[in-house]
Motif scaffolding. Structure first.
Motif, mmCIF file in Angstrom:
data_model
loop_
_atom_site.group_PDB
_atom_site.id
_atom_site.type_symbol
_atom_site.label_atom_id
_atom_site.label_comp_id
_atom_site.label_asym_id
_atom_site.label_seq_id
_atom_site.Cartn_x
_atom_site.Cartn_y
_atom_site.Cartn_z
ATOM 1 N N PRO A 168 -27.755 -13.534 -60.212
ATOM 2 C CA PRO A 168 -26.780 -12.614 -60.807
ATOM 3 C C PRO A 168 -25.777 -12.121 -59.774
ATOM 4 C CG PRO A 168 -29.030 -11.961 -61.354
ATOM 5 C CD PRO A 168 -29.137 -13.042 -60.326
ATOM 6 N N GLY A 169 -24.636 -11.629 -60.274
ATOM 7 C CA GLY A 169 -23.538 -11.208 -59.408
ATOM 8 C C GLY A 169 -23.924 -10.128 -58.411
ATOM 9 N N ASP A 170 -24.871 -9.235 -58.794
ATOM 10 C CA ASP A 170 -25.217 -8.125 -57.898
ATOM 11 C C ASP A 170 -26.381 -8.469 -56.973
ATOM 12 O OD1 ASP A 170 -27.175 -8.308 -59.768
ATOM 13 O OD2 ASP A 170 -27.140 -6.203 -60.380
ATOM 14 N N PHE A 171 -26.746 -9.728 -56.929
ATOM 15 C CA PHE A 171 -27.870 -10.145 -56.093
ATOM 16 C C PHE A 171 -27.545 -9.942 -54.615
ATOM 17 C CE2 PHE A 171 -30.507 -13.275 -53.901
ATOM 18 C CZ PHE A 171 -31.709 -13.151 -54.559
ATOM 19 N N ARG A 172 -28.484 -9.365 -53.877
ATOM 20 C CA ARG A 172 -28.264 -9.148 -52.437
ATOM 21 C C ARG A 172 -29.304 -9.902 -51.631
ATOM 22 N NH1 ARG A 172 -28.770 -3.202 -51.650
ATOM 23 N NH2 ARG A 172 -28.381 -3.665 -49.472
ATOM 24 N N LEU A 173 -28.828 -10.700 -50.695
ATOM 25 C CA LEU A 173 -29.738 -11.503 -49.876
ATOM 26 C C LEU A 173 -29.708 -10.994 -48.448
ATOM 27 C CD1 LEU A 173 -31.623 -13.990 -49.764
ATOM 28 C CD2 LEU A 173 -29.626 -15.372 -49.216
ATOM 29 N N HIS A 174 -30.897 -10.778 -47.897
ATOM 30 C CA HIS A 174 -31.019 -10.267 -46.537
ATOM 31 C C HIS A 174 -30.367 -11.239 -45.550
ATOM 32 C CE1 HIS A 174 -32.829 -7.953 -43.332
ATOM 33 N NE2 HIS A 174 -33.274 -9.073 -42.802
ATOM 34 N N GLY A 175 -29.503 -10.722 -44.709
ATOM 35 C CA GLY A 175 -28.924 -11.517 -43.633
ATOM 36 C C GLY A 175 -27.790 -12.429 -44.050
ATOM 37 N N GLU A 176 -27.279 -12.294 -45.275
ATOM 38 C CA GLU A 176 -26.207 -13.186 -45.712
ATOM 39 C C GLU A 176 -25.141 -12.385 -46.445
ATOM 40 O OE1 GLU A 176 -26.512 -16.683 -45.068
ATOM 41 O OE2 GLU A 176 -24.365 -16.546 -45.484
ATOM 42 N N GLN A 177 -23.910 -12.480 -45.957
ATOM 43 C CA GLN A 177 -22.802 -11.797 -46.621
ATOM 44 C C GLN A 177 -22.120 -12.759 -47.573
ATOM 45 O OE1 GLN A 177 -21.969 -8.558 -46.320
ATOM 46 N NE2 GLN A 177 -23.808 -8.380 -45.047
ATOM 47 N N LYS A 178 -21.713 -12.253 -48.719
ATOM 48 C CA LYS A 178 -20.976 -13.095 -49.662
ATOM 49 C C LYS A 178 -19.519 -13.191 -49.240
ATOM 50 C CE LYS A 178 -22.693 -11.520 -53.883
ATOM 51 N NZ LYS A 178 -22.611 -11.564 -55.345
ATOM 52 N N ARG A 179 -18.915 -14.325 -49.488
ATOM 53 C CA ARG A 179 -17.473 -14.478 -49.284
ATOM 54 C C ARG A 179 -16.812 -14.273 -50.633
ATOM 55 N NH1 ARG A 179 -20.530 -17.210 -46.706
ATOM 56 N NH2 ARG A 179 -20.391 -17.703 -44.495
ATOM 57 N N ASP A 180 -15.901 -13.329 -50.693
ATOM 58 C CA ASP A 180 -15.178 -13.022 -51.934
ATOM 59 C C ASP A 180 -16.174 -12.789 -53.076
ATOM 60 O OD1 ASP A 180 -12.883 -13.396 -50.438
ATOM 61 O OD2 ASP A 180 -12.907 -15.551 -50.842
ATOM 62 N N ASP A 181 -15.890 -13.413 -54.211
ATOM 63 C CA ASP A 181 -16.781 -13.152 -55.353
ATOM 64 C C ASP A 181 -17.715 -14.323 -55.600
ATOM 65 O OD1 ASP A 181 -14.872 -14.916 -56.086
ATOM 66 O OD2 ASP A 181 -14.530 -14.070 -58.082
ATOM 67 N N GLU A 182 -18.081 -15.001 -54.516
ATOM 68 C CA GLU A 182 -18.971 -16.147 -54.709
ATOM 69 C C GLU A 182 -20.360 -15.681 -55.160
ATOM 70 O OE1 GLU A 182 -20.071 -18.344 -51.256
ATOM 71 O OE2 GLU A 182 -20.484 -16.579 -50.058
ATOM 72 N N SER A 183 -21.141 -16.612 -55.637
ATOM 73 C CA SER A 183 -22.496 -16.298 -56.086
ATOM 74 C C SER A 183 -23.521 -16.923 -55.159
ATOM 75 C CB SER A 183 -22.728 -16.868 -57.489
ATOM 76 O OG SER A 183 -21.924 -16.215 -58.416
ATOM 77 N N PHE A 184 -24.713 -16.334 -55.210
ATOM 78 C CA PHE A 184 -25.849 -17.003 -54.570
ATOM 79 C C PHE A 184 -26.412 -18.009 -55.562
ATOM 80 C CE2 PHE A 184 -25.814 -13.038 -52.076
ATOM 81 C CZ PHE A 184 -25.774 -13.599 -50.812
ATOM 82 N N ILE A 185 -26.909 -19.118 -55.030
ATOM 83 C CA ILE A 185 -27.460 -20.162 -55.896
ATOM 84 C C ILE A 185 -28.730 -20.717 -55.265
ATOM 85 C CG2 ILE A 185 -25.204 -20.843 -56.809
ATOM 86 C CD1 ILE A 185 -25.156 -23.154 -54.874
ATOM 87 N N LEU A 186 -29.513 -21.405 -56.064
ATOM 88 C CA LEU A 186 -30.611 -22.180 -55.499
ATOM 89 C C LEU A 186 -30.002 -23.516 -55.086
ATOM 90 C CD1 LEU A 186 -33.589 -21.434 -57.890
ATOM 91 C CD2 LEU A 186 -33.310 -20.752 -55.509
ATOM 92 N N ARG A 187 -30.188 -23.888 -53.848
ATOM 93 C CA ARG A 187 -29.408 -25.015 -53.320
ATOM 94 C C ARG A 187 -29.638 -26.296 -54.119
ATOM 95 N NH1 ARG A 187 -32.536 -26.117 -47.551
ATOM 96 N NH2 ARG A 187 -34.566 -26.628 -48.442
ATOM 97 N N PRO A 188 -28.540 -26.980 -54.459
ATOM 98 C CA PRO A 188 -28.667 -28.219 -55.221
ATOM 99 C C PRO A 188 -28.855 -29.432 -54.312
ATOM 100 C CG PRO A 188 -26.359 -27.588 -55.095
ATOM 101 C CD PRO A 188 -27.140 -26.548 -54.322
ATOM 102 N N HIS A 189 -28.765 -29.239 -53.024
ATOM 103 C CA HIS A 189 -28.946 -30.312 -52.042
ATOM 104 C C HIS A 189 -29.183 -29.626 -50.709
ATOM 105 C CE1 HIS A 189 -24.970 -29.074 -50.967
ATOM 106 N NE2 HIS A 189 -24.508 -29.414 -52.166
ATOM 107 N N THR A 190 -29.517 -30.408 -49.689
ATOM 108 C CA THR A 190 -29.756 -29.781 -48.387
ATOM 109 C C THR A 190 -28.558 -29.936 -47.452
ATOM 110 O OG1 THR A 190 -30.882 -31.767 -47.614
ATOM 111 C CG2 THR A 190 -32.263 -30.016 -48.494
ATOM 112 N N SER A 191 -27.420 -30.358 -47.996
ATOM 113 C CA SER A 191 -26.238 -30.541 -47.135
ATOM 114 C C SER A 191 -25.781 -29.232 -46.513
ATOM 115 C CB SER A 191 -25.076 -31.120 -47.930
ATOM 116 O OG SER A 191 -25.484 -32.237 -48.654
ATOM 117 N N ALA A 192 -26.062 -28.121 -47.226
ATOM 118 C CA ALA A 192 -25.648 -26.820 -46.702
ATOM 119 C C ALA A 192 -26.213 -26.603 -45.301
ATOM 120 C CB ALA A 192 -26.129 -25.727 -47.646
ATOM 121 N N VAL A 193 -27.401 -27.114 -45.050
ATOM 122 C CA VAL A 193 -28.018 -26.939 -43.727
ATOM 123 C C VAL A 193 -27.191 -27.653 -42.662
ATOM 124 C CG1 VAL A 193 -30.170 -27.076 -42.452
ATOM 125 C CG2 VAL A 193 -30.228 -27.021 -44.945
#
Lengths: 808, 348
Positions: free
Chosen positions: B161-186
């Motif tokens: 959800p939009g108000d989700f807060r994750l420890h140690g990670e700042q959101k850029r603009d109005d992006e959302s947190f997601i469950l990663r669809p691949h490991t390329s982010a790493v």
């Protein structure tokens, strides 16, 4: 995207077999998901034969024995079960060696004792139709011995292509023909437009104006007026073309717009001019909650960011997506306004997704249609309408805007190709391939300027040109070579190292590793971890009702695996999982790397030999070993009784915290919960959770500590205390007392608990704990006197003004 | 006296077999060396002897004493052996099964992951890990997948959800947190931290908002690889992947590259393999992984100069590799954890 071979052959002289075409497309980046051939395939050893004689089979009522000539020296003896023929008839004959559709191999054989040297065929046996009631008698008597493929025109092959989103140019038959022309070095003939479709005379009698409200949404809109068409069914060739690729013919005008859409990739829309109100077309944004009933007869509610094509009063088309029933052409239509336009891909995509409505048009608009193809496609359709449905083009076409510009020319050097590919190619070969794809090259010394046609919006950088070259040149031409490796300074991530070690430790100790989904039902999260967790861990868009929340623990999933196994008659004793879990800390979610395990107190199945049952300490042992593998010194873990819905009070404990980056929980799981889950047995469990930072903390190399060459002296100390006092607390106090009691020359750091007693001889609710203290010096053998002195100091420290008494 | 000593030894030798307990041994010893024992008595007679005979006799006594000690000690050994056997019980039947006979196992997905990683580790790749809860920036934007790209559809990706807060990670603009669809982010996170050259593998669990069936799983695992350095080219990519599949499926494995499309590589390929060691799949072209040259746009997001460096990337599904390696026909087996399935992959 479906494409038929015969349609492709309108533009290229393609003499390759369907298999060759499929392979070529697959290896050039247009994946063929399916290829289907209808009609007669290429057949060997199937020829026209004539029945010379027909006799009753001696051993079978329903069979006849025939002599058949196929023009060769000897006639063939063929046993046949069909009844619909007589001597003199000509029929298809499959001779030994032929392979009929369905991989049916024809061999010499014996049928009921009579030899048979081939087979006369029915229509179905040749894939020519469904008729299997008798032989396919060839009424117009083709020459005996003619191969059957010469008698029947070739069948139709349809390829189903999975076109990647970067290739809008391949969403048309001409686009795919262009690709095949490049692959097979063929020339492509694009249909010539006729003068009649350029512009009509006079003014349109039924369309006065076209207004485009937002050129950003619709940079180019064109409308053509055609007067006096005669609606009716499409001609056979057009119907067949559409049917082959799975489209249903409707009427000539609609079929032509669909056919040209497929041919060119440009969606078109035909309005019945008599249904246009106010003699105008407005390309505008919908008003909020504006309603339209699309051609699939569903009412759609639009929003203000969706484009529509409207007349003076109402929306007639969801722009780029689908028309409405209101201005549809039908059997009574005589005048048509034909629309061809270019809409902003992102907008069409958004509208299509929001409405849950995808069409052949929206699919193409959202992937970028060729801006230079807008007018071409309209004129191509007008040529066909005038030819097939009659009528005349009237007035100048109404054009609003300009075609959006294509990509800028690309500057590059041929050497860039060799560098990126890693092998040498001739610049003449590169040039030839790029030109075959419609690109043009201006050479200026070693510098190239490459012009990209408007139908290839995906090509705008040198690297894109390398891709185009390699696709057509063939990836099989990338030479094989050995791996070249230079050493780099890097280590595996501590998370991976820990996971590997923990998995090895647990599997070596009889645990079976599981993999369980990371999402859990919200109800479970709320029950076990409370409302705060349930609120913080829910997904925005779960799909399944039991997969709505991130998991805070691996235990529930492991219990599910245990339950499934027990239901299947298995008796797993030890299960574990490695995975990520999510905890909540100060309103923030913390991802942790976790190991969870469960073990049964005792096996359910009988065994000839009894083993000691597992208890809290079995689970604690495993937990602290895992903590050790994670780089956490088990001595720093302070285990305290655990209060939680999941765990059995009095038989479970936790150490550390989410905040510390290390949380260990272990012990007996709540027995009522286990019973409610219909799980048999008494279950012990443990979880260890670590943050990435904890695991990545660099462990220092252990520094060597000298070891003493001198004997140690032991003293035992038994203390009586309230049963509630944790042993760990007492041990820590003794360590401290021992440290203070010993002079510099020796110490007493090895202190162990060797007995815990509660019962007869002690006051009620009291227990006794016995400690063995070992004194040792690095320098010399200790004297009895100094050891006694230190021991007495420790004893006094532990018994004076403390909750402990010396056990007498 | 000598006769007495001689008789005494004889008596000890003949009497030793009758001694079978520790108490009997104590009594037996006492009859010879106890205060009233026969050897003690004889020894006392030494005082009455003439001085010149004393040493000779003393020596004899000592000899007898040693003989007796030897006898006592062999009786002691015999008794201890009997006691130990009694304590250990009868001989075991070594063919009986052990009580906990279920071997521990690592999951076939873990084994496949390790097999894949092991091959790449030989050629200088090291493992990086990242979070499963990711941001849209790291999963999409930084990977050249703009907001309008179909891959960013809510249909396919699990969003928080939009108000989700994750420890140690700042959101850029109005992006959302997601469950990663691949490991390329790493890979992006790693490149943002390390200067080239970089040669890494990012294995891990990924998520797809998908209805589960025999070939689709909403949770799945990937191993992705990335190499960025000066002058990395397409030929290098093919060399590394050929090496990989030949190690995994046998040296006669053939490969082919089918051009394809991924937003983060250009050019992109799907790699097919054909091998004779794959049971029912032998001799067929099987799609095994996706790969390509890192798109220059990706480098721009991590501060690498695309004029200076180039690189390749590849990614594969661990489930798919495990299914091909073991002939597993249904992806759901991996997540059901039936012991009869897990135990088929005993570590050997």
């Amino acid at each position: 995207m479906k494409v038929s071979l015969s349609w492709l052959r309108r533009y290229i002289e393609l003499d390759k077999s369907p298999d060759e075409i499929e392979e070529a497309l697959n290896l050039s980046g247009l994946e063929v998901e399916g290829a289907k051939t209808l009609g007669l395939p290429q057949l060997e050893n199937v020829v026209v034969g004539e029945v010379v004689s027909r006799e009753q089979h001696p051993n079978a009522d329903r069979l006849s024995v025939c002599e058949v000539t196929t023009g060769s020296e000897d006639n063939h003896n063929i046993v046949c079960g069909a009844q619909n023929f007589q001597p003199g008839d000509r029929v298809p004959v499959a001779l030994p060696g032929a392979v009929l559709p369905g991989n049916f191999k024809i061999k010499k054989s014996k049928l009921r004792g009579v030899k048979s040297e081939g087979m006369m065929c029915s229509a179905r046996e040749l894939n020519l139709g469904e008729d299997h009631s008798g032989l396919l008698v060839l009424a117009d008597k083709p020459e005996i011995g003619t191969p059957i493929n010469e008698v029947f025109p070739e069948g139709e092959t349809v390829f189903d292509l999975a076109v990647t989103p970067n290739r809008p140019d391949a969403l048309s038959i001409i686009g795919i023909a262009r690709e095949l022309a490049a692959l097979f070095s063929l020339k492509i003939k694009k249909p010539e437009l006729k003068d009649a479709s350029a512009a009509g005379s006079g003014a349109s009698p039924f369309l006065d104006s076209v207004e485009v409200e937002d050129p950003g949404f619709c940079p180019l809109y064109t409308a053509f007026s055609i007067q006096g068409v005669k609606m009716g069914p499409s001609p056979e060739w057009l119907r067949k073309d559409l049917e082959a690729i799975g489209l249903r013919p409707i009427n000539n005008v609609v079929d032509i717009t669909n056919w040209v859409l497929m041919e060119t990739g440009q969606p078109l829309h035909a309005f019945d001019a008599s249904k246009l109100r106010g003699r105008c077309i407005k390309v505008r944004m919908a008003t909020e909650n504006e309603k339209i009933t699309t051609l699939d007869e569903k009412e759609r509610i639009l929003s203000a960011d969706m484009g529509v094509i409207a007349d003076a009063e109402r929306p007639l088309v969801v722009a780029g997506v689908m028309g409405s029933v209101d201005a549809e052409v039908d059997e009574n239509t005589t005048d048509i306004v034909l629309e061809s336009a270019w809409f902003k891909p992102e907008s069409v995509r958004l509208t299509s997704r929001r409405l849950g409505l995808s069409s052949d048009s929206s699919y193409r608009f959202e992937r970028h249609v060729d801006p230079d193809g807008v007018v071409y496609a309209a004129r191509r359709a007008i040529d066909l309408i005038l030819e097939i449905a009659g009528g005349t083009l009237v007035g100048e076409p109404s054009v609003s805007g300009e075609p959006p510009a294509g990509t800028d020319p690309i500057s590059c050097e041929p050497a860039f190709f060799n560098k990126t590919l890693g092998f040498d190619v001739k610049s003449a070969d590169i040039r030839q391939i790029l030109e075959s794809l419609g690109l043009s090259i201006e050479e200026n010394g070693s510098q190239w300027t490459v012009n990209v046609p408007t139908f290839r919006p995906d090509i705008d950088r040198p690297i894109d040109l390398v891709e185009e070259f390699l696709r057509i040149h063939g990836t099989h031409n990338i030479p094989a070579s050995p791996v070249q490796v230079s050493g780099l300074h890097a280590q595996d991530d501590a998370i991976a190292i820990f996971g590997g070690r923990a998995g090895k430790y647990l599997s070596a100790n009889g645990f079976n590793e599981c993999n369980i989904y990371s999402t859990r039902p919200g109800e479970e999260v709320e029950t076990l971890f409370g409302a705060k967790y349930a609120e913080a861990l829910k997904l925005a868009n779960p799909l399944a009702s039991d997969q709505t929340h991130l998991r805070p623990s691996l235990i529930p999933g492991l219990l599910e695996a245990l339950h499934l196994n027990q239901a299947h008659g298995n008796d797993p004793l030890r299960l574990f999982e490695k995975g990520r879990v999510h905890h909540v800390l100060d309103g923030e979610v913390v991802e942790m790397i976790s190991i969870g395990f469960i073990l049964l107190q005792e096996p359910l199945q009988r065994h000839w030999q009894d083993t000691a049952p597992n208890d809290f300490f079995s689970a604690k042992k495993v937990s602290i070993e895992i903590a050790r593998l994670a780089g956490t010194d088990p001595d720093t873990l302070v285990f305290e009784a655990l209060e939680s819905t999941l765990w059995q009070p009095g038989h479970s404990a936790s150490a550390g915290s989410v905040k510390d980056g290390c949380l260990v929980e272990c012990g007996l799981l709540d027995h009522k919960r286990i019973a409610d889950l219909d799980i048999k047995g008494t279950i012990l469990a443990g979880t260890c959770c670590f943050t990435a930072e904890t695991l990545r903390k660099v462990a220092s190399q252990p520094g060597f500590q000298p070891i003493s060459d001198f004997p140690h002296a032991n003293r035992d100390l038994a203390l009586v205390m309230d049963a509630k006092i944790p042993a760990g607390q007492v041990l820590a106090e003794i360590r401290k007392a021992a440290n203070e009691a010993c002079p510099d020359e020796f110490d007493a750091q090895e202190i162990s608990i060797f007995d815990v007693y509660q019962g007869e001889g002690l006051p009620e609710n009291h227990k006794s704990i016995a400690f063995a203290i070992s004194f040792r010096s690095m320098e010399r053998t200790l004297k009895e006197k100094e050891v006694n002195q230190a021991f007495e100091t420790i004893t006094r420290a532990m018994t004076e003004n403390t909750p402990y008494d010396l056990r007498s | 006296m000598e006769e007495e000593l001689h008789a005494l030894v004889k008596q000890a030798e003949s009497g030793q077999n009758a001694v079978s307990t520790r108490a009997e041994l104590a009594d037996f010893k006492a009859t010879f060396v106890g205060p009233n024992g026969s050897l003690t008595t004889v020894s006392k007679g030494i005082g009455k002897l003439p001085n010149d005979q004393k040493p000779v006799f003393g020596k004899k006594i000592n000899e007898v004493k040693q003989r007796l000690e030897g006898i006592f000690s062999s009786i002691q050994d015999k008794i201890e052996a009997v006691e130990f056997e009694a304590r250990m019980g009868p001989a075991v039947d070594p063919s009986l099964p052990v009580a906990e006979s279920q071997p521990g196992t690592e999951h076939p997905l873990t084994q496949a992951r390790e097999q894949i990683i092991g091959i790449f580790r030989q050629i200088g790749f090291t493992v990086v890990e990242g979070p499963e809860l990711e941001t849209e920036f790291f999963c999409f934007d930084a990977l050249n997948t703009p907001a309008s790209h179909p891959a960013r559809d809510m249909q396919d990706t699990y969003y928080l959800p939009g108000d989700f807060r994750l420890h140690g990670e700042q959101k850029r603009d109005d992006e959302s947190f997601i469950l990663r669809p691949h490991t390329s982010a790493v890979q992006i996170r790693t490149m943002a931290k390390r200067k080239p050259p970089v040669r890494i593998l990012s294995p891990g669990r990924c998520f797809r908002r998908d209805t589960v069936d025999a070939t689709h799983s909403a949770n799945f695992h990937q191993v992705e690889g990335l190499y960025v350095d000066r002058e990395v080219n397409i030929r290098d990519l093919k060399a590394v992947l050929d090496h990989f599949v030949q190690e995994l499926f046998g040296s006669d494995t053939r490969t082919r590259f089918r051009p394809s499309f991924f937003p983060f590589t250009e050019p992109s390929f799907e790699m097919d393999v054909q091998s004779t060691n794959l049971g029912k799949l032998s001799g067929r072209w099987i799609e095994i992984l996706g790969c390509g040259m890192v798109d220059p746009n990706v480098f721009s997001h991590v501060g690498y100069d695309a004029e200076e460096v180039s690189g390749y990337a590849f990614g594969m599904g661990v489930e798919r590799i495990a299914m091909i390696l073991h002939g597993i026909d249904d992806i759901r087996h991996f997540y059901q954890n039936d012991l009869r399935f897990l135990q088929q992959f005993k570590s050997v």
